[in-house]
Design a protein around this motif. Structure first.
Motif, short mmCIF file in Angstrom:
data_model
loop_
_atom_site.label_atom_id
_atom_site.label_comp_id
_atom_site.label_asym_id
_atom_site.label_seq_id
_atom_site.Cartn_x
_atom_site.Cartn_y
_atom_site.Cartn_z
N GLU A 117 37.60 23.71 44.28
CA GLU A 117 37.58 22.78 45.41
C GLU A 117 36.78 23.36 46.58
OE1 GLU A 117 37.51 19.63 47.03
OE2 GLU A 117 38.26 21.12 48.42
N PHE A 118 35.93 22.51 47.16
CA PHE A 118 35.11 22.95 48.29
C PHE A 118 35.16 21.96 49.46
CE2 PHE A 118 31.12 22.68 50.61
CZ PHE A 118 31.01 23.96 51.09
N GLY A 119 34.71 20.74 49.19
CA GLY A 119 34.48 19.77 50.27
C GLY A 119 35.70 19.44 51.11
N ALA A 120 36.81 19.08 50.44
CA ALA A 120 38.01 18.71 51.19
C ALA A 120 38.56 19.92 51.93
CB ALA A 120 39.07 18.14 50.24
N THR A 121 38.48 21.09 51.29
CA THR A 121 39.02 22.30 51.90
C THR A 121 38.27 22.65 53.18
OG1 THR A 121 39.46 23.05 49.66
CG2 THR A 121 39.76 24.66 51.40
N ILE A 122 36.91 22.68 53.10
CA ILE A 122 36.16 23.13 54.28
C ILE A 122 36.28 22.11 55.41
CG2 ILE A 122 33.89 22.16 53.74
CD1 ILE A 122 32.90 25.09 54.56
N THR A 123 36.45 20.83 55.07
CA THR A 123 36.58 19.81 56.10
C THR A 123 37.95 19.88 56.76
OG1 THR A 123 35.20 18.44 54.70
CG2 THR A 123 36.23 17.37 56.58
N PHE A 124 38.99 19.95 55.94
CA PHE A 124 40.35 19.85 56.46
C PHE A 124 40.87 21.21 56.94
CE2 PHE A 124 45.05 19.51 55.40
CZ PHE A 124 45.36 18.77 56.53
N ALA A 125 40.51 22.28 56.24
CA ALA A 125 41.09 23.59 56.54
C ALA A 125 40.13 24.50 57.31
CB ALA A 125 41.55 24.27 55.25
N GLY A 126 38.86 24.14 57.36
CA GLY A 126 37.89 25.00 58.04
C GLY A 126 37.55 26.22 57.22
N ASN A 127 37.00 27.22 57.90
CA ASN A 127 36.59 28.43 57.20
C ASN A 127 37.00 29.64 58.00
OD1 ASN A 127 34.92 30.42 55.76
ND2 ASN A 127 33.60 30.24 57.55
N PHE A 128 37.91 30.44 57.45
CA PHE A 128 38.20 31.74 58.06
C PHE A 128 38.62 32.71 56.97
CE2 PHE A 128 40.07 35.01 60.63
CZ PHE A 128 39.19 35.05 61.70
N PRO A 129 37.96 33.91 56.92
CA PRO A 129 38.26 34.85 55.84
C PRO A 129 39.75 35.19 55.79
CG PRO A 129 36.34 35.56 57.09
CD PRO A 129 36.93 34.39 57.83
N GLY A 130 40.31 35.18 54.59
CA GLY A 130 41.70 35.56 54.41
C GLY A 130 42.68 34.45 54.70
N ARG A 131 42.24 33.39 55.36
CA ARG A 131 43.16 32.30 55.69
C ARG A 131 42.77 31.02 54.97
NH1 ARG A 131 42.78 30.84 61.44
NH2 ARG A 131 42.91 33.06 61.84
N THR A 132 41.50 30.63 55.10
CA THR A 132 41.07 29.39 54.44
C THR A 132 39.76 29.56 53.66
OG1 THR A 132 40.02 28.72 56.50
CG2 THR A 132 42.21 27.85 56.09
N GLN A 133 39.18 30.76 53.69
CA GLN A 133 37.90 30.95 53.01
C GLN A 133 38.11 31.25 51.52
OE1 GLN A 133 34.91 34.36 53.24
NE2 GLN A 133 34.25 33.03 54.89
N THR A 134 38.12 30.19 50.70
CA THR A 134 38.28 30.37 49.25
C THR A 134 36.93 30.76 48.63
OG1 THR A 134 37.91 28.02 48.97
CG2 THR A 134 40.20 28.74 49.12
N VAL A 135 36.94 31.06 47.32
CA VAL A 135 35.70 31.53 46.67
C VAL A 135 34.54 30.54 46.83
CG1 VAL A 135 34.65 32.18 44.47
CG2 VAL A 135 36.89 33.08 45.08
N PRO A 136 34.75 29.22 46.55
CA PRO A 136 33.59 28.32 46.70
C PRO A 136 33.02 28.34 48.11
CG PRO A 136 35.34 27.23 45.49
CD PRO A 136 35.93 28.52 46.00
N ILE A 137 33.86 28.44 49.13
CA ILE A 137 33.36 28.46 50.51
C ILE A 137 32.64 29.79 50.78
CG2 ILE A 137 34.06 28.43 52.94
CD1 ILE A 137 36.34 26.55 52.09
N ALA A 138 33.20 30.87 50.25
CA ALA A 138 32.55 32.17 50.42
C ALA A 138 31.18 32.18 49.75
CB ALA A 138 33.43 33.28 49.84
N VAL A 139 31.08 31.52 48.58
CA VAL A 139 29.79 31.42 47.88
C VAL A 139 28.79 30.69 48.75
CG1 VAL A 139 28.58 30.32 45.93
CG2 VAL A 139 30.74 31.51 45.54
N TYR A 140 29.23 29.57 49.31
CA TYR A 140 28.35 28.74 50.12
C TYR A 140 27.84 29.50 51.35
CZ TYR A 140 26.94 24.66 52.87
OH TYR A 140 26.24 23.76 53.62
N LEU A 141 28.72 30.25 51.99
CA LEU A 141 28.33 31.00 53.19
C LEU A 141 27.46 32.20 52.84
CD1 LEU A 141 31.39 31.03 55.56
CD2 LEU A 141 29.13 30.12 56.03
N ALA A 142 27.83 32.88 51.74
CA ALA A 142 27.11 34.09 51.36
C ALA A 142 25.68 33.77 50.92
CB ALA A 142 27.85 34.82 50.24
N LEU A 143 25.49 32.54 50.43
CA LEU A 143 24.17 32.12 49.94
C LEU A 143 23.10 32.33 51.00
CD1 LEU A 143 23.41 30.99 47.25
CD2 LEU A 143 23.57 28.70 48.17
#
Lengths: 253, 261
Positions: free
Chosen positions: B202-228
């Motif tokens: 899961e990526f889209g719903a998570t980043i929209t609803f939960a945002g992005n913060f390492p250790g709290r809401t940054q799951t692997v798909p979001i980390a992939v997207y940012l690290a890219l």
């Protein structure tokens, strides 16, 4: 606009012209930092209006792609074809330039300052960067890989403030929407974002703590419409272009 | 009876279709920075994202099991319009773009949302930007997979076993736990695995609803997207981890689920 820059691509409406005499407009693709979206929308309209005035029809169909500068840089690096790149910082333009993609030397066309975005009427009484460190306050910043996030980190460091952000957004517009929706109490964005959004109030950051963002623009050699690209860049730098940028909250050069 | 020969055109199109799947995977494997992979694996950003992803996806699956099985039982008992409406509501998150799902979650559970505003005013609780939000986003998107699988299992169940148990004096809960659920085990298992895999990606719903913060809401798909954008090697390594997990699931499930299709 929430996640993928490509979604933000849009084409300006074409002016009408006689069916027989109307040559097919050429596409001019412009990759621009998301903070430029309102200003470039207006500049694009004026650019096309000038074309209609001079030649009787729209010569170039403008196709804008608005996203974080870091994402646009990555897409250009992966071979995305664009005629113009306008970045929210020098670093990403330098990176694109180092990749051999820039046709003529980049030129700084605008400056922008940071401001604290808060809900209408500032219900939480936020007046300084130091207020952002208050406990119980939900603060959202742009990720440090995004220019706006990098600048915000610089400003906070200068002010000697440590903020615990609730989220690190991938583009500055993400910060703005979280404050506008009321999900965050405050965020650090550009002055231009606050002026054009009209859904949030701005709290000024004093000059000695503020960071002045420099926006460079360049014609790329990956595009297919270099002459028009040069015209567009010239228009952005012209008095008319600069006054449109100022109306959108930017500072001219 | 002899089977008709497959025309060459069909084979060609099938080959092209297969290439579309295989080439990106080959790209991922060929461009993987194998020498750095181990270092990337022990990088705190990577381990944190991986740990969070595993926690959130397993929690989401557990919630989906607790809420989804009863939902499937109700669905399997309904007919006609009620069934169509319930089914449409349940499967909506499968067809909805995840980002739209995230915005919808925001409007429901955000600080100014329908339910979220009550929660905020009464208890000062804000769901967005928390791990809870990430779990909710994953459950929202992934639970339909479990419901659909269990409902299909229930509909094809031979109800004579349940009737036999009841005629021998077993009560509702005894029949459910001793007869129905054990018979449903394959459907529950395959549904749970699909649900978990969807939650993990899961990526889209998570980043929209939960945002992005390492250790709290940054799951692997979001980390992939940012690290890219900043660390492509880390992005490829993380992608490979997700790829390995997905392949392992598909291979493990081949007989139970895919074989039956």
């Amino acid at each position: 606009m929430l996640a993928f820059g490509w979604l933000a691509a849009c084409t300006s409406p074409l002016a009408t012209c006689a069916v027989q005499s109307c040559p097919e407009p050429k596409t001019l693709t412009i990759f621009a930092a998301s903070s430029l979206q309102p200003a470039f929308g207006k500049i694009g309209n004026q650019f096309q209006a000038n074309e209609v005035k001079a030649q009787g029809h729209v010569v170039n169909a403008l196709s804008f792609v608005f996203a974080g500068s870091q994402m646009l840089t990555q897409q250009l690096g992966e071979g995305a074809a664009a005629d113009i790149f306008a970045s929210a910082d020098i670093a990403h333009m330098t990176q694109v330039n180092a990749g051999g993609l820039v046709a003529s030397p980049p030129r700084v066309f605008a400056h922008n300052r940071l401001e604290i975005a808060v809900a209408r009427g500032n219900p939480k009484g936020i007046h300084t960067l130091a207020d952002l460190a208050r406990s119980g306050l939900v603060v959202v910043l742009a990720d440090p890989s995004v220019p706006a996030g990098k600048y915000a980190a610089q400003a906070l460091k200068t002010a000697g403030v440590t903020v615990k952000p609730a989220s690190l957004e991938q583009q500055v517009t993400g910060v703005l929407s979280k404050v506008a929706f009321g999900e965050a109490d405050a965020g650090i964005v550009y002055v231009s974002d606050i002026i054009t959004s009209r859904q949030v109030d701005g709290v000024a950051i004093p000059n000695d703590q503020n960071v002045i963002a420099e926006y460079p623009i360049a014609v790329l050699n990956t595009g297919h419409n270099q002459a028009a690209a040069k015209d567009f860049v010239d228009f952005v730098l012209s008095a008319d272009g600069q006054s449109l940028l100022k109306a959108a909250g930017f500072e001219g050069v | 009876m002899r089977r008709a020969r497959t025309p060459a055109a069909i084979g060609l199109l099938a080959g092209l279709g297969l290439l579309l799947f295989v080439l990106p995977l080959a790209g991922l494997i060929l461009r993987a920075p194998w020498s750095q992979a181990l270092a990337e694996l022990t990088d705190p950003t990577t381990t944190m994202a991986l740990g969070l992803s595993i926690f959130c996806s397993l929690t989401a699956t557990a919630i989906a099991l607790v809420l989804g099985i009863p939902l499937a039982m109700i669905l399997a008992r309904t007919r006609g319009t009620v069934r169509n409406v319930l089914r449409a509501l349940t499967t909506l998150p499968m067809v909805l773009p995840p980002v739209v799902g995230g915005v919808a979650l925001w409007l429901a559970f955000g600080r100014r949302g329908i339910a979220g505003s009550l929660l905020y005013q009464a208890f000062g609780i804000q769901i967005p930007f928390t791990t809870t939000a990430a779990v909710m986003a994953e459950t929202f998107v992934a639970m339909p997979f479990l419901v659909i699988a269990v409902e299909a299992g229930l509909r094809s169940l031979d109800h004579r076993y349940e009737e036999a148990a009841r005629s021998l004096g077993a009560g509702y809960w005894r029949v459910l736990t001793r007869v129905t659920l054990p018979l449903l085990r394959p459907a529950i298992f395959s549904g749970a695995v699909l649900c978990w895999a969807r939650a993990l990606g899961e990526f889209g719903a998570t980043i929209t609803f939960a945002g992005n913060f390492p250790g709290r809401t940054q799951t692997v798909p979001i980390a992939v997207y940012l690290a890219l954008e900043t660390k492509p090697e880390a992005a490829i390594t993380l992608s490979l981890i997700l790829l390995v997990v997905s392949v392992a699931i598909l291979v493990g499930m081949r007989d139970r689920w895919l074989g039956a299709l």
